[in-house]
Scaffold this active site. Structure first.
Site, PDB file in Angstrom:
ATOM      1  N   SER A   1    -108.862  14.797 106.132  1.00 45.90           N
ATOM      2  CA  SER A   1    -109.785  14.216 107.107  1.00 45.90           C
ATOM      3  C   SER A   1    -111.146  14.882 106.969  1.00 45.90           C
ATOM      4  CB  SER A   1    -109.227  14.429 108.523  1.00 45.90           C
ATOM      5  OG  SER A   1    -110.026  13.768 109.473  1.00 45.90           O
ATOM      6  N   ASP A   2    -112.180  14.113 107.221  1.00 47.82           N
ATOM      7  CA  ASP A   2    -113.532  14.662 107.214  1.00 47.82           C
ATOM      8  C   ASP A   2    -114.368  13.881 108.219  1.00 47.82           C
ATOM      9  OD1 ASP A   2    -115.238  16.694 105.663  1.00 47.82           O
ATOM     10  OD2 ASP A   2    -116.517  14.920 105.794  1.00 47.82           O
ATOM     11  N   GLN A   3    -115.374  14.543 108.759  1.00 45.31           N
ATOM     12  CA  GLN A   3    -116.180  13.910 109.803  1.00 45.31           C
ATOM     13  C   GLN A   3    -117.646  14.287 109.654  1.00 45.31           C
ATOM     14  OE1 GLN A   3    -115.996  15.396 114.000  1.00 45.31           O
ATOM     15  NE2 GLN A   3    -115.168  13.356 114.377  1.00 45.31           N
TER      16      GLN A   3
END
EC number: 3.6.1.-
Length: 193
Positions: A69-71
């Protein structure tokens, strides 16, 4: 045979969110250069990084599902990262004051048996109240959100900064879209319930 679950992240926030669905998992630090490519859009950036993280753990054994996951946070059409300093946190919150900011969260589930990744991007909008510099400084001094994209912790006092929130899943704002993740895991044969 039931797949084993790996979270490709060292984020305590993501670990806490994933633990809500009560499945056993291990967390591994991903190997990933998070530098944006030239002219890369926020959506392309977070989906590329989420997939890279899920693929970077070096697990060759079958029967693993690896979550990456990345944001990023976008304020005034500009990607902003973690502030790291008080001064930068105050600056980011001043830019967000009275505006809508958007979080783009990339999520990828890599299946080590099929060598395939399922990757999505989820959007979450945060509408900020009109804030005074004093309110911003008080918040930053109380919560020290130096390692949070956008300079706030929505799960704490940061909620006082907002006028409204808009999105499919509030967990997305913290960094892991749990509703979509459950759908993705079930598609891979790992049932939560």
């Amino acid at each position: 045979m039931q797949s084993k679950l790996i979270l490709a992240s060292t984020s305590p926030f993501r670990k806490e969110i994933l633990s809500k669905i009560q499945l056993d998992f291990d967390a591994i630090s991903p190997v990933c250069d998070e530098t944006p490519l030239k002219n890369e859009s926020p959506i392309n950036l977070v989906t590329r990084l989420a997939e890279t993280k899920a693929n970077s753990c070096g697990i060759e054994d079958p029967n693993y599902l690896i979550i990456g996951s990345d944001q990023v946070c976008v304020i005034n059409e500009k990607i902003v990262g973690k502030p790291l300093t008080r001064e930068k946190a105050v600056q980011q919150l001043e830019e967000a004051s009275g505006h809508k900011i958007t979080f783009y969260t990339g999520l990828s589930v890599f299946n080590t048996t099929t060598k395939q990744a399922d990757t999505i991007c989820e959007e979450f909008n945060v509408y900020f109240r009109q804030l005074t510099r004093k309110q911003i400084e008080n918040y930053v001094d109380k919560e020290e959100p130096f390692y949070c994209a956008g300079s706030f912790k929505c799960e704490g006092l940061g909620i006082a900064l907002f006028e409204k929130l808009e999105g499919k899943d509030p967990n997305t704002l913290i960094g892991l879209p749990l509703i979509s993740l459950i759908d993705m895991l079930e598609k891979q044969g790992l049932n939560v319930l």
